[in-house]
Design a protein around this motif. Structure first.
Motif, PDB file in Angstrom:
ATOM      1  N   ILE A 129     -27.348   7.413  21.479  1.00  0.00           N
ATOM      2  CA  ILE A 129     -27.455   7.175  20.020  1.00  0.00           C
ATOM      3  C   ILE A 129     -28.779   7.450  19.607  1.00  0.00           C
ATOM      4  N   ALA A 130     -28.986   8.079  18.481  1.00  0.00           N
ATOM      5  CA  ALA A 130     -30.344   8.214  17.923  1.00  0.00           C
ATOM      6  C   ALA A 130     -30.343   7.275  16.919  1.00  0.00           C
ATOM      7  N   LEU A 131     -31.449   6.141  16.918  1.00  0.00           N
ATOM      8  CA  LEU A 131     -31.301   4.866  16.254  1.00  0.00           C
ATOM      9  C   LEU A 131     -32.742   4.755  15.498  1.00  0.00           C
ATOM     10  N   THR A 132     -32.488   4.778  14.173  1.00  0.00           N
ATOM     11  CA  THR A 132     -33.562   4.651  13.334  1.00  0.00           C
ATOM     12  C   THR A 132     -34.411   3.353  13.347  1.00  0.00           C
ATOM     13  N   LYS A 133     -35.811   3.332  13.878  1.00  0.00           N
ATOM     14  CA  LYS A 133     -36.466   2.342  14.035  1.00  0.00           C
ATOM     15  C   LYS A 133     -36.902   1.333  12.799  1.00  0.00           C
ATOM     16  N   GLY A 134     -37.106   0.145  13.194  1.00  0.00           N
ATOM     17  CA  GLY A 134     -37.592  -0.746  12.239  1.00  0.00           C
ATOM     18  C   GLY A 134     -36.236  -1.519  11.589  1.00  0.00           C
ATOM     19  N   ARG A 135     -36.339  -1.393  10.225  1.00  0.00           N
ATOM     20  CA  ARG A 135     -35.115  -2.164   9.514  1.00  0.00           C
ATOM     21  C   ARG A 135     -33.741  -1.875   9.890  1.00  0.00           C
ATOM     22  N   VAL A 136     -33.317  -0.702   9.884  1.00  0.00           N
ATOM     23  CA  VAL A 136     -32.201  -0.081  10.588  1.00  0.00           C
ATOM     24  C   VAL A 136     -31.785  -0.746  11.881  1.00  0.00           C
ATOM     25  N   GLU A 137     -32.879  -0.632  12.721  1.00  0.00           N
ATOM     26  CA  GLU A 137     -32.588  -1.062  14.115  1.00  0.00           C
ATOM     27  C   GLU A 137     -32.403  -2.511  14.078  1.00  0.00           C
ATOM     28  N   ASP A 138     -33.308  -3.303  13.231  1.00  0.00           N
ATOM     29  CA  ASP A 138     -33.006  -4.918  13.170  1.00  0.00           C
ATOM     30  C   ASP A 138     -31.788  -5.283  12.828  1.00  0.00           C
ATOM     31  N   LYS A 139     -30.960  -4.384  11.614  1.00  0.00           N
ATOM     32  CA  LYS A 139     -29.845  -4.957  10.929  1.00  0.00           C
ATOM     33  C   LYS A 139     -28.862  -4.522  12.001  1.00  0.00           C
ATOM     34  N   LEU A 140     -29.005  -3.763  12.845  1.00  0.00           N
ATOM     35  CA  LEU A 140     -27.885  -3.015  13.823  1.00  0.00           C
ATOM     36  C   LEU A 140     -27.561  -3.883  14.879  1.00  0.00           C
ATOM     37  N   ILE A 141     -28.731  -4.719  15.405  1.00  0.00           N
ATOM     38  CA  ILE A 141     -28.654  -5.576  16.504  1.00  0.00           C
ATOM     39  C   ILE A 141     -27.484  -6.644  16.287  1.00  0.00           C
ATOM     40  N   PRO A 142     -27.497  -7.605  15.314  1.00  0.00           N
ATOM     41  CA  PRO A 142     -26.661  -8.481  15.107  1.00  0.00           C
ATOM     42  C   PRO A 142     -25.102  -8.063  15.126  1.00  0.00           C
ATOM     43  N   LEU A 143     -24.881  -6.830  14.644  1.00  0.00           N
ATOM     44  CA  LEU A 143     -23.414  -6.315  14.727  1.00  0.00           C
ATOM     45  C   LEU A 143     -22.953  -5.725  16.061  1.00  0.00           C
ATOM     46  N   LEU A 144     -23.915  -5.353  16.945  1.00  0.00           N
ATOM     47  CA  LEU A 144     -23.633  -4.968  18.366  1.00  0.00           C
ATOM     48  C   LEU A 144     -23.392  -6.232  19.251  1.00  0.00           C
ATOM     49  N   GLU A 145     -24.117  -7.183  18.779  1.00  0.00           N
ATOM     50  CA  GLU A 145     -24.165  -8.621  19.502  1.00  0.00           C
ATOM     51  C   GLU A 145     -22.585  -9.357  19.338  1.00  0.00           C
ATOM     52  N   LYS A 146     -22.297  -9.119  18.016  1.00  0.00           N
ATOM     53  CA  LYS A 146     -20.977  -9.507  17.565  1.00  0.00           C
ATOM     54  C   LYS A 146     -19.791  -8.692  18.091  1.00  0.00           C
TER      55      LYS A 146
END
Length: 214
Positions: free
Chosen positions: A4-21
């Protein structure tokens, strides 16, 4: 394993809570330090890249999936080459056209537009039937009308605070921008089960978040 190519920074930070859920342990991603390739749950390999490069990783087959802002997809006209699977609803902001207060939009002279998104700006003004000069700017776009470099700007805003502080007013509101999950069409065929397992998990979380925000 899904790459998965993940945009560093803000997009990355916002994705983490979704993955944790979704029940995915994101500790290696949170504590990555300077690592640029991180594996989670022995199922997902995240490649941290600039947003502008996400679709390149997909087109070349280097990544199966990508997480990127829809502003990048719009600027690159990328949806002819990658498949959008899910609107993650994070990183919400909006394209706007703005200028100094009092600017005469009906003036006969050819307008000069400053922007980080020349293709988005070009399509917008072409739809209006206006011939404009577009100047690409990499830094603070708000400076363009303040310094006389441009008459107006096409940019992104989240709250409008920077525009107000710099005495700029919105002339028009364009598309709403959010982070999107996109796929390499070949990977979508070859790894369909694994991909849609993740899509279904994320979609459930996104719907729950929307319900909570009602």
């Amino acid at each position: 394993m899904l790459k998965i190519a993940l945009t560093k920074g803000r997009v990355e930070d916002k994705l983490i809570p979704l993955l944790e859920k979704c029940g995915i342990d994101c500790t290696p991603l949170i504590n990555k330090k300077r690592k640029l390739i991180i594996t989670l749950a022995d199922q997902y390999q995240f490649i941290l890249v600039k947003g502008e490069d996400v679709c390149t990783y997909l087109r070349t087959g280097t990544a199966d999936l990508g997480v990127v802002g829809s502003d990048i997809l719009a600027e690159q006209d990328a949806l002819e080459q990658v498949d959008e699977l899910l609107d993650l609803g994070t990183g919400r902001c909006q394209f706007i056209v703005a200028s100094k207060q009092g600017f005469d939009w009906n003036q006969p002279q050819r307008k000069v537009i400053g922007t980080k998104y020349p293709e988005v700006a070009r399509r917008y003004f072409t739809q209006l039937g206006e011939d404009v000069e577009i100047i690409k700017i990499s830094g603070s776009v708000e400076l363009a009308p303040l310094t006389g470099l441009a008459d107006a700007i096409v940019d992104l805003t989240e709250t409008g605070t920077t525009l107000r502080v710099n005495h700029l007013v919105v002339h028009d509101w364009l598309d709403v921008i959010t982070s999107r999950l996109v796929a390499n069409p070949v990977a979508l065929k070859q790894k369909r089960r694994e991909i849609f397992q993740l899509v279904d998990q994320l979609n459930q979380v996104v719907e729950e978040n929307e319900y909570e925000n009602i």
